[in-house]
Design a protein around this motif. Structure first.
Motif, PDB file in Angstrom:
ATOM      1  N   GLU A 274      -1.902   3.564   9.104  1.00 38.38           N
ATOM      2  CA  GLU A 274      -0.622   3.721   9.798  1.00 38.38           C
ATOM      3  C   GLU A 274      -0.832   4.285  11.203  1.00 38.38           C
ATOM      4  OE1 GLU A 274       3.651   6.127   9.357  1.00 38.38           O
ATOM      5  OE2 GLU A 274       2.056   6.418   7.876  1.00 38.38           O
TER       6      GLU A 274
ATOM      7  N   HIS B 145      -0.065   2.606  14.988  1.00 38.76           N
ATOM      8  CA  HIS B 145       0.696   3.285  16.045  1.00 38.76           C
ATOM      9  C   HIS B 145      -0.133   3.391  17.325  1.00 38.76           C
ATOM     10  CE1 HIS B 145       3.586   5.482  13.044  1.00 38.76           C
ATOM     11  NE2 HIS B 145       3.570   4.169  12.900  1.00 38.76           N
TER      12      HIS B 145
ATOM     13  N   CYS C 173       0.736  -7.806  12.898  1.00 36.56           N
ATOM     14  CA  CYS C 173       1.658  -6.891  13.596  1.00 36.56           C
ATOM     15  C   CYS C 173       1.462  -6.956  15.107  1.00 36.56           C
ATOM     16  CB  CYS C 173       1.444  -5.457  13.110  1.00 36.56           C
ATOM     17  SG  CYS C 173       2.055  -5.151  11.440  1.00 36.56           S
TER      18      CYS C 173
ATOM     19  N   GLU D  10       9.794  -0.740  15.916  1.00 36.93           N
ATOM     20  CA  GLU D  10      10.111   0.074  14.737  1.00 36.93           C
ATOM     21  C   GLU D  10      10.161  -0.784  13.474  1.00 36.93           C
ATOM     22  OE1 GLU D  10      10.067   3.330  14.668  1.00 36.93           O
ATOM     23  OE2 GLU D  10       9.497   3.149  16.775  1.00 36.93           O
ATOM     24  N   LYS D  11      10.665  -1.985  13.587  1.00 40.18           N
ATOM     25  CA  LYS D  11      10.707  -2.905  12.449  1.00 40.18           C
ATOM     26  C   LYS D  11       9.290  -3.270  12.016  1.00 40.18           C
ATOM     27  CE  LYS D  11      12.747  -7.314  11.004  1.00 40.18           C
ATOM     28  NZ  LYS D  11      13.562  -8.485  11.453  1.00 40.18           N
TER      29      LYS D  11
ATOM     30  N   LYS E 174       6.581  -1.436  12.369  1.00 39.65           N
ATOM     31  CA  LYS E 174       6.001  -0.274  11.693  1.00 39.65           C
ATOM     32  C   LYS E 174       6.523  -0.157  10.267  1.00 39.65           C
ATOM     33  CE  LYS E 174       5.435   2.482  15.928  1.00 39.65           C
ATOM     34  NZ  LYS E 174       5.936   3.668  16.677  1.00 39.65           N
ATOM     35  N   LYS E 175       7.820  -0.383  10.082  1.00 42.21           N
ATOM     36  CA  LYS E 175       8.440  -0.254   8.761  1.00 42.21           C
ATOM     37  C   LYS E 175       7.869  -1.285   7.787  1.00 42.21           C
ATOM     38  CE  LYS E 175      13.023  -0.322   6.521  1.00 42.21           C
ATOM     39  NZ  LYS E 175      12.784  -1.458   5.620  1.00 42.21           N
ATOM     40  N   ILE E 176       7.777  -2.527   8.210  1.00 46.69           N
ATOM     41  CA  ILE E 176       7.274  -3.580   7.330  1.00 46.69           C
ATOM     42  C   ILE E 176       5.795  -3.367   7.023  1.00 46.69           C
ATOM     43  CG2 ILE E 176       6.797  -6.061   7.196  1.00 46.69           C
ATOM     44  CD1 ILE E 176       9.447  -6.543   8.610  1.00 46.69           C
TER      45      ILE E 176
ATOM     46  N   LEU F  49       4.296  -0.486   6.740  1.00 44.11           N
ATOM     47  CA  LEU F  49       4.248   0.564   5.721  1.00 44.11           C
ATOM     48  C   LEU F  49       4.602   0.008   4.342  1.00 44.11           C
ATOM     49  CD1 LEU F  49       5.794   3.739   7.412  1.00 44.11           C
ATOM     50  CD2 LEU F  49       3.437   3.394   6.661  1.00 44.11           C
ATOM     51  N   GLU F  50       5.572  -0.878   4.279  1.00 49.59           N
ATOM     52  CA  GLU F  50       5.963  -1.473   3.005  1.00 49.59           C
ATOM     53  C   GLU F  50       4.813  -2.290   2.419  1.00 49.59           C
ATOM     54  OE1 GLU F  50       9.414  -3.655   4.132  1.00 49.59           O
ATOM     55  OE2 GLU F  50      10.762  -1.904   4.024  1.00 49.59           O
TER      56      GLU F  50
ATOM     57  N   GLU G 276       2.177  -0.005   0.994  1.00 51.27           N
ATOM     58  CA  GLU G 276       2.597   0.502  -0.321  1.00 51.27           C
ATOM     59  C   GLU G 276       2.268  -0.502  -1.421  1.00 51.27           C
ATOM     60  OE1 GLU G 276       6.491   1.992  -0.867  1.00 51.27           O
ATOM     61  OE2 GLU G 276       6.383   3.430   0.771  1.00 51.27           O
TER      62      GLU G 276
END
Length: 205
Positions: free
Chosen positions: A91, A95, A171, A183-184, A186-188, A190-191, A194
């Motif tokens: 992550e 960034h 990405c 931001e989208k 980064k969110k995807i 992270l998903e 997971e």
């Protein structure tokens, strides 16, 4: 790969030549890149160019080599910052990549991706640099805490990291075309991390 004479040049001179090559590889796809434009921008003669490199593929090889070293150092810093946690390291690395993404670098990646000849060239470069790639993987492995992995072998780690970096590359490509989606992205990411970390099936009690 570049000759020993090139590696013996002062750091500033190597950077000037490398910057000129990146500028040209950024301007057009690889097969259309002009050696004449590279030597003019670098301020060297054609004779000097051919004492440093066999062809423009050699120049790209050095760019890859230099990028690999920077990549390795960045990964190690991210891992140390996160106490070896692979998921937080990945992550943080994303960034870092988004924050330091230069337009020229993103365009270079795009030109390599759309080049008609780059698949063969990059494959050959990877074969030539197999030792350095192995060393890179070993360095990445050493700074990650694998104590809670079901398989702690470097082979398993390599497969896992290859999936992570496929997503990282996706990405960066997305970011190149849509900066507003940071931001989208980064969110995807992270998903997807997971899913890799926990899987998709419910655990049986």
């Amino acid at each position: 790969m570049p000759t020993e004479r090139f590696y013996n040049l002062p750091a500033g001179k190597k950077k000037t030549i490398c910057d000129a090559a990146v500028e040209e590889f950024t301007r057009v796809p690889f097969e259309k890149a002009s050696i004449n434009k590279i030597i003019q921008a670098a301020g060297i003669s054609r004779g000097s160019f051919y004492t440093y490199f066999e062809d423009k593929r050699d120049v790209l090889g050095y760019i890859f080599e230099d990028a690999t070293e920077n990549f390795q150092n960045s990964w190690v810093r991210c891992a140390e910052k996160n106490s070896g946690d692979l998921w937080k390291t990945a992550e943080t690395f994303l960034h870092y990549g988004l924050a330091n993404a230069k337009e020229s670098v993103l365009q270079l990646i795009k030109n390599i991706a759309v080049s008609e000849t780059m698949f063969g060239v990059t494959h050959q470069l990877c074969e030539e640099n197999s030792k350095s790639q192995q060393e890179l993987q070993e360095t990445m492995y050493r700074v990650i805490d694998t104590s809670n992995f079901k398989d702690q072998s470097i082979e398993f780690f390599g497969k896992l990291v290859s999936m992570i970096f496929l997503e990282l590359a996706h990405c960066m490509g997305w970011y190149y075309h849509h900066r507003e989606d940071e931001e989208k992205i980064k969110k995807i990411f992270l998903e997807k991390l997971e899913i890799l970390q926990y899987g998709v099936c419910r655990h049986q009690l």
